[in-house]
Design a protein around this motif. Structure first.
Motif, PDB file in Angstrom:
ATOM      1  N   UNK A  49      -7.528  -7.475  -3.391  1.00 45.57           N
ATOM      2  CA  UNK A  49      -8.332  -7.798  -3.136  1.00 45.57           C
ATOM      3  C   UNK A  49      -9.128  -6.895  -2.219  1.00 45.57           C
ATOM      4  N   UNK A  50      -7.694  -6.406  -1.340  1.00 44.88           N
ATOM      5  CA  UNK A  50      -8.147  -5.981   0.268  1.00 44.88           C
ATOM      6  C   UNK A  50      -7.270  -4.659   0.533  1.00 44.88           C
ATOM      7  N   UNK A  51      -6.620  -3.820  -0.985  1.00 45.34           N
ATOM      8  CA  UNK A  51      -5.244  -3.968  -0.697  1.00 45.34           C
ATOM      9  C   UNK A  51      -6.404  -1.709  -1.100  1.00 45.34           C
ATOM     10  N   UNK A  52      -6.481  -1.099   0.258  1.00 45.40           N
ATOM     11  CA  UNK A  52      -6.906   0.117   0.415  1.00 45.40           C
ATOM     12  C   UNK A  52      -6.255   1.279  -0.873  1.00 45.40           C
TER      13      UNK A  52
ATOM     14  N   UNK B 224       1.001  -1.386  -0.188  1.00 47.13           N
ATOM     15  CA  UNK B 224       0.116   0.016  -0.258  1.00 47.13           C
ATOM     16  C   UNK B 224       0.855   0.872   0.223  1.00 47.13           C
ATOM     17  N   UNK B 225       1.960   1.384   0.603  1.00 47.88           N
ATOM     18  CA  UNK B 225       2.991   2.454   1.052  1.00 47.88           C
ATOM     19  C   UNK B 225       3.554   2.645  -0.705  1.00 47.88           C
ATOM     20  N   UNK B 226       3.829   1.563  -1.511  1.00 44.15           N
ATOM     21  CA  UNK B 226       4.429   1.581  -2.507  1.00 44.15           C
ATOM     22  C   UNK B 226       3.976   2.518  -3.704  1.00 44.15           C
ATOM     23  N   UNK B 227       2.237   1.327  -3.653  1.00 42.77           N
ATOM     24  CA  UNK B 227       1.396   2.353  -4.944  1.00 42.77           C
ATOM     25  C   UNK B 227       0.891   4.104  -4.201  1.00 42.77           C
TER      26      UNK B 227
END
Length: 362
Positions: free
Chosen positions: A132-135, A110-113
């Motif tokens: 599927x669960x990545x905000x 998530x931090x990378x995105x």
């Protein structure tokens, strides 16, 4: 139509009489096309004055001309080859690639995105712990950022470049059954957070039942056991009845062989071992590894081609799974009839063994 700088890939496809995805494959040299179709697309592109570099110059004021690429690790050659495939397709398109690695950590994903979005990247190609669960991934999709997943099985709402893990794992069960193995195991690292590993186990388990075999033993290990042969050997010693192990990736399969040696077990005479991925180093071992062979480079090419199609305004559809093949190697053989439940004397692993290279996840 006159030559202008706002010609899109849709215009090329229409002029060539083919679909946008086909035109993209031809212009990116990233997929199959007949000689006739290829000639029509290339002629249409020349006549219309289409080039990715021209499109890039036209969009400089609105786009960063960067594609974010997130993978778990570049130490694993499976992901490194996929990144090379992405790079090969992007080359000459006007887009540059920004690479980030998460070390198989969902929070790092998530931090990378979030970082890539902050840098205004135009598209994302990702392999993640749990997309599927990545905000952060949901945020990127909400913003309309083109996204292509690699290695994951198809996920609603996303284009995915993948190998059918379930079907590939069934082939391993067929190979074991064909040789007479009944007492089998599946070795997995971080099983609960890897959709790839879970689907491989599901396919293996399903085919074992179809062939009337006992359910395979699921052996879940952590980082410490994967990286230290003596610890892995202690775990294997708890399963002396197994005659064959399917490891969820090639690095784990190699680790199993090292651990088996510590126990005095011979591969494949006492224990057959099969991996997954088909990394090149598996061919170079003293006993070449039996494995499911895939093409990560083709996966990266397919993912990048889909992104370019989306970036040029074309519609994309989920492509079929990429092919796989079983590579026989030298670590798979008939079960040893002398090996009953207590037929192998497991020696206690020595705690003073030198450190071994780290195992990598797939």
């Amino acid at each position: 139509m006159s030559k202008t700088t706002n010609i899109t890939i849709k215009d090329v496809a229409q002029s060539a009489g083919c679909g946008v995805a086909t035109a993209s494959r031809v212009l990116n040299n990233s997929g199959p096309a007949s000689a006739d179709v290829r000639e029509r697309v290339e002629r249409a592109a020349r006549e219309l004055g289409f080039s990715f570099s021209a499109i890039g110059r036209a969009l400089q004021s609105r786009r960063s001309m960067t594609v974010g690429c997130l993978v778990p690790s570049l130490a694993n050659p499976v992901f490194a080859e996929a990144v090379q495939g992405v790079q090969a397709v992007l080359l000459g398109s006007g887009y540059q690639m920004l690479i980030s690695c998460s070390n198989y950590d969902a929070a790092a994903d998530d931090a990378a995105i979030e970082m890539l979005l902050a840098k205004k990247t135009d598209a994302l190609v990702t392999t993640m712990v749990d997309p599927d669960r990545s905000p952060a991934l949901r945020l990127a999709k909400k913003r309309g950022i083109p996204i292509s997943l690699m290695f994951h099985d198809p996920l609603d709402g996303f284009i995915t470049s993948y190998v059918d893990n379930f079907e590939a794992a069934k082939e391993v069960a067929r190979q074991f059954a064909g040789l007479g193995h009944r007492r089998t195991g599946f070795l997995a690292l971080r099983f609960s957070t890897s959709d790839r590993s879970r689907n491989r186990y599901a396919g293996f388990h399903s085919e074992c039942r179809t062939r009337g075999l006992p359910d395979p033993v699921l052996i879940e290990i952590g980082e410490a056991e994967a990286n230290q042969p003596d610890l892995l050997a202690a775990i294997l010693a708890q399963h002396p009845a197994l005659t064959a192990i399917f490891a969820s990736n090639d690095f784990l399969a190699i680790a199993v062989q090292k651990a088996a040696r510590l126990l005095g077990w011979r591969v494949p005479q006492d224990l057959s071992v099969v991996g997954f991925d088909g990394i090149e180093i598996g061919r170079l071992l003293e006993k070449p590894l039996a494995t499911i062979e895939t093409s990560p480079e083709a996966m990266g090419r397919q993912a990048a081609s889909s992104l370019l199609t989306m970036l040029q305004g074309g519609d994309t559809v989920q492509l079929p799974a990429l092919p796989f093949a079983f590579r026989a190697g030298a670590t798979l053989a008939l079960p040893n009839p002398e090996n009953g439940d207590d037929g192998r004397g497991a020696t206690r692993p020595s705690p003073d063994l030198p450190a071994e290279p780290h195992a990598q996840q797939g």
